[in-house]
Design an enzyme around this catalytic site. Sequence first.
Site, PDB file in Angstrom:
ATOM      1  CG  HIS A 125      -1.851  -3.807  -0.285  1.00 51.70           C
ATOM      2  ND1 HIS A 125      -1.474  -3.703   1.039  1.00 51.70           N
ATOM      3  CD2 HIS A 125      -3.045  -4.471  -0.279  1.00 51.70           C
ATOM      4  CE1 HIS A 125      -2.386  -4.294   1.800  1.00 51.70           C
ATOM      5  NE2 HIS A 125      -3.355  -4.755   1.026  1.00 51.70           N
ATOM      6  CG  HIS A 164      -5.161  -6.993   4.321  1.00 47.13           C
ATOM      7  ND1 HIS A 164      -6.372  -7.056   3.676  1.00 47.13           N
ATOM      8  CD2 HIS A 164      -4.834  -8.264   4.672  1.00 47.13           C
ATOM      9  CE1 HIS A 164      -6.769  -8.333   3.626  1.00 47.13           C
ATOM     10  NE2 HIS A 164      -5.864  -9.073   4.218  1.00 47.13           N
TER      11      HIS A 164
HETATM   12 ZN   LIG Z   1      -7.595  -5.544   2.751  1.00 41.62          ZN
END
Ligand SMILES: [Zn+2]
Length: 336
Positions: A125, A164
């Site tokens: 991320h 994710h």
């Molecule tokens: Zn994750």
Amino acid sequence: MAAGLYFSPPACAEHDPGGDHPDRPARLAAIEARLAACGWAGFERRDAPPAERDVLLAVHAEDYVDRVRALAEGNGGSLAEDTLVGPGSYGAAAAAAGAACAMAEALAAGDARVAFCATRPPGHHARHDSTSGFCLFNTVAIAARRALDALGARRVFILDWDVHHGDGTHDVFRATDAVLFASIHQAGIFPGTGPLHDVGARAGAGFSINLPVPKHSFDDTWISLVEHIVVPAAEEFRPDLILVSAGYDAHAGDPHGDCLLAASSYAEMARHVRALGERTGAPVGAVLEGGYALEPLAESVCATMEALAGDKPPDSIAPDHVTARAASHIGHHWSL
Ligand SMILES: [Zn+2]
């Protein structure tokens, strides 16, 4: 030649967000306890130095790197919600990046065909100058950049199978055709990016493959996407290096996703990736991302490493099998 190379610098355990934060140092201890019990899957452990500042700057803005360091050297602090920096955090994130670079170097040198970095904090991320989702430096992106800039790789393929979307990695490489980025992730959860139509931009248009899946997706969905969408595209891309952003939070036992994978699912995806590497001649290096339920995480990492090091060919997911599972899941609405 070792069955594979394993990197996990001790400094990676020094990042401690504290409290009941999901990214606990105990994640690595759980992985290593399990690996010790399964003979380390035949992998050879290697040390690696932390990444130098200029290596981090190949992906991240100077201001951002300095901010992480200043927070670590000061009283700690927060970069984003749930993304905390403590005294050991800069060292841990630099060690993770250094391990992934050392892994890329060893693979490029032909020391092994496969490798695994059990590193934390996670990285996918982290963007050029900002971050979220527990990540500090983008470990997998830094390794890919290193391979392109210094190791002679012309094309790097990254598969992100964390539950994710790997928004940071995607952002770093969205405008280049030197990196093919493929992400399978649960739709509708953090960070909210990665729709199917986001295929990259400019020179990178067509070099991003975003595959959001509904919650409660089984492994036949995930594995079928790997086999029928991701791997054929990656094979056409002819990568010199294959990297996996290996998160384990799509496991049915993980509280951070609602997908229904098992350790065996990760083994099967790893077999498809290993077979891709064999067909293209590209070595395969995996970097730990998420995965917060300790036993499922440890079991799944071990299964991944055994599959990468093994010689069992992947099974094929036949379309009629997928249809049957989907039909049983959807119920009578599918009946004809
Ligand atoms: Zn994750």
